[in-house]
Design a protein around this motif. Structure first.
Motif, PDB file in Angstrom:
ATOM      1  N   UNK A 171       0.561  -1.482  -0.104  1.00 54.92           N
ATOM      2  CA  UNK A 171      -0.135   0.176  -0.013  1.00 54.92           C
ATOM      3  C   UNK A 171       0.776   1.190  -0.032  1.00 54.92           C
ATOM      4  N   UNK A 180       0.958   6.958  -6.635  1.00 56.14           N
ATOM      5  CA  UNK A 180      -0.362   7.886  -6.836  1.00 56.14           C
ATOM      6  C   UNK A 180       0.489   9.402  -6.630  1.00 56.14           C
ATOM      7  N   UNK A 235      -1.428  13.384 -10.157  1.00 58.06           N
ATOM      8  CA  UNK A 235      -1.940  14.511 -10.778  1.00 58.06           C
ATOM      9  C   UNK A 235      -1.635  15.051 -12.117  1.00 58.06           C
ATOM     10  N   UNK A 236      -0.503  14.424 -12.707  1.00 61.86           N
ATOM     11  CA  UNK A 236      -0.195  14.556 -14.139  1.00 61.86           C
ATOM     12  C   UNK A 236      -1.309  13.623 -15.051  1.00 61.86           C
ATOM     13  N   UNK A 260      -4.127  12.848 -14.004  1.00 63.15           N
ATOM     14  CA  UNK A 260      -5.613  13.514 -14.003  1.00 63.15           C
ATOM     15  C   UNK A 260      -5.630  14.687 -15.070  1.00 63.15           C
ATOM     16  N   UNK A 261      -4.591  15.571 -15.263  1.00 61.06           N
ATOM     17  CA  UNK A 261      -4.513  16.548 -16.110  1.00 61.06           C
ATOM     18  C   UNK A 261      -4.617  16.169 -17.635  1.00 61.06           C
ATOM     19  N   UNK A 270     -11.219  12.441 -13.067  1.00 58.78           N
ATOM     20  CA  UNK A 270     -10.962  11.673 -11.875  1.00 58.78           C
ATOM     21  C   UNK A 270     -11.221  10.322 -12.036  1.00 58.78           C
ATOM     22  N   UNK A 326      -8.350   7.129 -12.057  1.00 57.46           N
ATOM     23  CA  UNK A 326      -8.418   6.052 -11.086  1.00 57.46           C
ATOM     24  C   UNK A 326      -8.358   4.646 -11.992  1.00 57.46           C
ATOM     25  N   UNK A 365       0.115  19.372 -14.092  1.00 59.87           N
ATOM     26  CA  UNK A 365      -0.411  18.911 -12.935  1.00 59.87           C
ATOM     27  C   UNK A 365      -1.693  19.292 -12.484  1.00 59.87           C
ATOM     28  N   UNK A 366      -2.786  18.631 -12.309  1.00 57.35           N
ATOM     29  CA  UNK A 366      -4.026  19.309 -11.917  1.00 57.35           C
ATOM     30  C   UNK A 366      -4.222  18.944 -10.472  1.00 57.35           C
ATOM     31  N   UNK A 367      -4.355  19.859  -9.529  1.00 50.57           N
ATOM     32  CA  UNK A 367      -4.737  19.402  -8.090  1.00 50.57           C
ATOM     33  C   UNK A 367      -5.983  18.635  -7.886  1.00 50.57           C
ATOM     34  N   UNK A 368      -5.724  17.561  -6.936  1.00 49.69           N
ATOM     35  CA  UNK A 368      -6.878  16.594  -6.791  1.00 49.69           C
ATOM     36  C   UNK A 368      -7.352  16.862  -5.185  1.00 49.69           C
ATOM     37  N   UNK A 369      -8.451  16.603  -5.004  1.00 49.66           N
ATOM     38  CA  UNK A 369      -8.855  16.710  -3.540  1.00 49.66           C
ATOM     39  C   UNK A 369      -8.005  15.754  -2.443  1.00 49.66           C
ATOM     40  N   UNK A 400      -8.763  12.183  -2.048  1.00 48.72           N
ATOM     41  CA  UNK A 400      -8.923  11.221  -3.295  1.00 48.72           C
ATOM     42  C   UNK A 400      -7.940  10.134  -3.268  1.00 48.72           C
ATOM     43  N   UNK A 401      -6.455  10.500  -2.604  1.00 51.46           N
ATOM     44  CA  UNK A 401      -5.625   9.579  -2.522  1.00 51.46           C
ATOM     45  C   UNK A 401      -5.982   8.362  -1.828  1.00 51.46           C
ATOM     46  N   UNK A 402      -6.651   8.563  -0.589  1.00 51.14           N
ATOM     47  CA  UNK A 402      -7.059   7.463   0.203  1.00 51.14           C
ATOM     48  C   UNK A 402      -8.298   6.746  -0.484  1.00 51.14           C
ATOM     49  N   UNK A 454      -8.664   6.370  -3.592  1.00 53.90           N
ATOM     50  CA  UNK A 454      -8.023   5.396  -4.548  1.00 53.90           C
ATOM     51  C   UNK A 454      -7.368   4.105  -3.855  1.00 53.90           C
ATOM     52  N   UNK A 455      -6.647   4.385  -2.627  1.00 51.86           N
ATOM     53  CA  UNK A 455      -5.826   3.260  -2.255  1.00 51.86           C
ATOM     54  C   UNK A 455      -6.861   2.122  -1.466  1.00 51.86           C
ATOM     55  N   UNK A 456      -8.210   2.804  -1.124  1.00 50.88           N
ATOM     56  CA  UNK A 456      -8.952   1.947  -0.427  1.00 50.88           C
ATOM     57  C   UNK A 456      -9.767   0.885  -1.715  1.00 50.88           C
ATOM     58  N   UNK A 457      -9.867   1.681  -2.682  1.00 50.11           N
ATOM     59  CA  UNK A 457     -10.582   1.057  -3.736  1.00 50.11           C
ATOM     60  C   UNK A 457      -9.648  -0.043  -4.284  1.00 50.11           C
ATOM     61  N   UNK A 458      -8.285   0.408  -4.392  1.00 54.61           N
ATOM     62  CA  UNK A 458      -7.461  -0.851  -4.965  1.00 54.61           C
ATOM     63  C   UNK A 458      -7.367  -2.071  -3.851  1.00 54.61           C
ATOM     64  N   UNK A 510     -18.424   3.017  -7.194  1.00 51.91           N
ATOM     65  CA  UNK A 510     -17.893   4.441  -6.637  1.00 51.91           C
ATOM     66  C   UNK A 510     -18.701   5.568  -6.909  1.00 51.91           C
TER      67      UNK A 510
END
Lengths: 184, 270
Positions: free
Chosen positions: A16, A23, A28-29, A31-32, A45, A49, B16-20, B23-25, B27-31, B95
Motif C-alpha cells: 500500500x 499515486x 496529478x499528471x 488527472x490533467x 478523476x 483512477x 499537473x492538476x490538483x486533486x482533492x 482522493x488518494x485514500x 483510491x488506495x482503499x478502492x485498490x 464508486x
C-alpha cells in the motif's frame, strides 16, 4: 525514493505504501491528461483512477528502459483508457463536416502566447468540441501520428488532418481573443 | 504551425492538476478492496478445482479398499463433500453511483418492477401468491413468481450491460433529450426475451434505443413458480442521462485483465 522497477514490483505485490507513492508521483499528471480529453473534472478523476488500477494489473508487462520510462508507459496506458471510454460513450461520433467552409488560419503572436498561464491553455483545449479536442491532444501533445489517430477513432487519415486544422484554427482564435482581452 | 503546437505541448505535457486531499485514500482503499476480492476469488477457484479432485481420489481409494477387503468390516467413509458454491462476487466499489441511483426489486400491483429508492412506490409489500395474466390464445404469463428471472450476472451486470451498449447520438445530450424509458418484456421459459414494449416513453430516439437494447439482451435465467420454469413479464427502466456516464460501477470482472493493452500495442508506433 524507490527506483521505478522497485515501485512497479511492490505495487503489484499489493504494497500500500508503494501504491501511495505511485499515486503521489503520477496522479496529478494523469488527472490533467484525462481532463485534457474529457474536459470534466469528475470524469477525468474517474478515468485517472481506472488507468492507475489498470496499471497495477498490467505492471508485469512494463519493462524499465531508462529514466522516465514508467511515466511514458503510464501516459500511454492512460491515453488508451481514455480513448476506449470516449469510444464507449460514443463521444467520437462525427457530425458531417461542412464541406464548403474553408478552414481559417489566423495569425497569432506566438511570443505573447507563450506567457499565457497553463490552466488557461487547458481551458482553451477543454473548450474545443470533443472530436477536435481528441485529435489535437493525440497529435500535438501525446505524439500520435494521423494514421494511428485515424485507426483509434475510426476516421480517415485525411479526416484527422482536416480536423486538426480546424482545432488549431479554433485555438488560435481563442488565443487571440485572450491576448486582446488581457491587453497584450 | 510548429511553434504554435509547441506552446501547448510544452506547457501541457507534464501539467499537473490538483486533486482533492481525500482522493488518494479513496483510491488506495478502492485498490485494496479489489485485491481482497481477487484473492478471495482465487481461493474459491482453487477450492472448486481442488475439492472435486480430492473427492474423486478418496472415492477411488475407498472403492478399491472395499473391493480388496470384502471380508472385513471396513467402515466406509461416508462423509459427503460439501457443495462448493462458487460465489458471484458482487460488483464492488460502486464508486460513482449516487444513492438515489440504487435500484431495488419492487412488487407493486402484481407487476415486478425496478424502481429507484426515491420512488413513491411502497416497496415493503410482501410478494403474494403467484398472479397470472393471460393473453388470448397464449400460455400463462406470470407477473409475480417465487423465483424471479435474472439477467446473467445479476442486477449490476444488467445495469452495466445497458450502460456499455447504449448508443445515443451526441445531439440528444446537446438538446437535453434524456430520461428514463420503461420497457416491459417477457422472459420465456428458455430465457429468451420476447415482446419488448415501451410502457413509458421519453422520446422516439431513446425509446427506439431502449427497445433495441432490450431485444439484444442475452438470455436470462428464467423465472420459476413451484419449482417449474414459467414465462414471466418483467419491466426494467433504461436510464438515459447525460451525467449517467460518470456513475460507472467497476464491473465484476475488473480484477481480471480483459485486454493486456501494452502487449497488444507493443509493436505499434503509438
Amino acid at each position: 525514493m524507490r527506483t521505478e522497477q522497485e515501485l512497479a514490483r511492490l505495487c503489484t505485490a499489493g504494497d500500500r505504501e508503494a501504491q501511495g507513492e505511485l499515486y503521489a508521483q503520477y496522479a496529478s499528471r494523469l488527472y490533467a491528461l484525462c481532463y485534457r480529453y474529457v474536459a470534466d473534472r469528475d470524469e477525468a478523476q474517474d478515468l485517472m483512477h481506472d488507468a492507475m488500477i489498470k496499471a497495477m494489473d498490467s505492471f508485469r508487462s512494463f519493462s524499465y528502459s531508462g529514466d522516465g520510462s514508467l511515466y511514458a508507459w503510464l501516459r500511454r496506458l492512460t491515453v488508451n483508457v481514455v480513448i476506449d471510454r470516449l469510444r464507449q460513450m460514443s463521444k467520437l461520433r462525427l457530425v458531417p463536416l461542412d464541406q464548403t467552409m474553408e478552414t481559417e488560419n489566423p495569425d497569432t503572436n506566438e511570443d505573447a502566447a507563450d506567457d499565457i498561464p497553463a490552466q488557461v491553455l487547458m481551458d482553451m483545449v477543454a473548450a474545443l468540441p470533443s472530436v477536435r479536442r481528441t485529435v489535437f491532444n493525440m497529435y500535438c501533445i501525446d505524439g500520435f501520428n494521423h494514421r494511428d489517430i485515424a485507426a483509434a477513432i475510426g476516421i480517415t487519415e485525411k479526416g484527422s488532418a482536416s480536423i486538426l486544422a480546424k482545432a488549431r484554427a479554433q485555438l488560435k482564435s481563442q488565443v487571440n481573443d485572450y491576448l486582446k482581452r488581457t491587453g497584450k | 504551425m510548429k511553434d504554435f503546437d509547441d506552446i501547448f505541448k510544452q506547457r501541457l505535457e507534464g501539467y499537473e492538476m490538483k486533486l482533492p486531499d481525500t482522493d488518494r485514500d479513496a483510491f488506495l482503499n478502492r485498490q485494496a478492496t479489489r485485491e481482497r476480492f481477487a484473492r478471495r476469488r482465487r481461493t474459491y477457484l482453487s477450492i472448486a478445482v481442488g475439492l472435486p479432485a480430492v473427492a474423486a481420489i478418496i472415492m477411488a481409494l475407498v472403492f478399491t479398499i472395499s473391493l480388496l477387503s470384502k471380508q472385513d468390516d471396513v467402515p466406509v467413509d461416508n462423509t459427503q463433500t460439501p457443495a462448493v458454491q462458487e460465489q458471484v462476487i458482487p460488483a464492488q466499489g460502486n464508486k460513482g453511483i449516487a444513492e438515489d441511483d440504487a435500484d431495488i426489486l419492487v412488487c407493486t400491483d402484481g407487476a415486478v418492477e425496478w424502481v429507484t429508492l426515491d420512488g413513491d412506490d411502497d416497496w415493503d409489500k410482501p410478494i403474494e401468491s403467484a398472479q397470472k395474466s393471460q393473453a388470448p390464445g397464449e400460455e400463462d404469463v406470470f407477473m409475480v413468481v417465487e423465483e424471479s428471472p435474472e439477467f446473467p450476472g445479476g442486477i449490476n451486470a444488467l445495469m452495466g450491460y445497458l450502460r456499455d451498449n447504449m448508443v445515443v447520438p451526441d445531439s440528444c445530450w446537446e438538446n437535453n433529450i434524456q430520461g428514463r424509458v420503461l420497457v416491459t418484456f417477457i422472459v420465456e421459459k428458455d430465457g429468451s426475451i420476447t415482446k419488448p414494449v415501451v410502457v413509458k416513453s421519453v422520446h422516439p430516439i431513446l425509446d427506439a434505443e431502449a427497445l433495441r437494447l432490450v431485444s439484444a439482451m442475452p438470455k436470462w435465467k428464467p423465472g420459476r413458480q413451484n419449482g417449474e420454469v414459467q414465462r414471466v413479464k418483467y419491466t426494467i427502466p433504461v436510464n438515459f442521462r447525460k451525467d449517467y456516464y460518470k456513475n460507472l460501477a467497476i464491473p465484476a470482472t475488473d480484477a481480471v485483465i480483459e485486454e493486456d493493452i501494452m502487449a497488444s500495442t507493443k509493436d505499434k508506433t503509438f
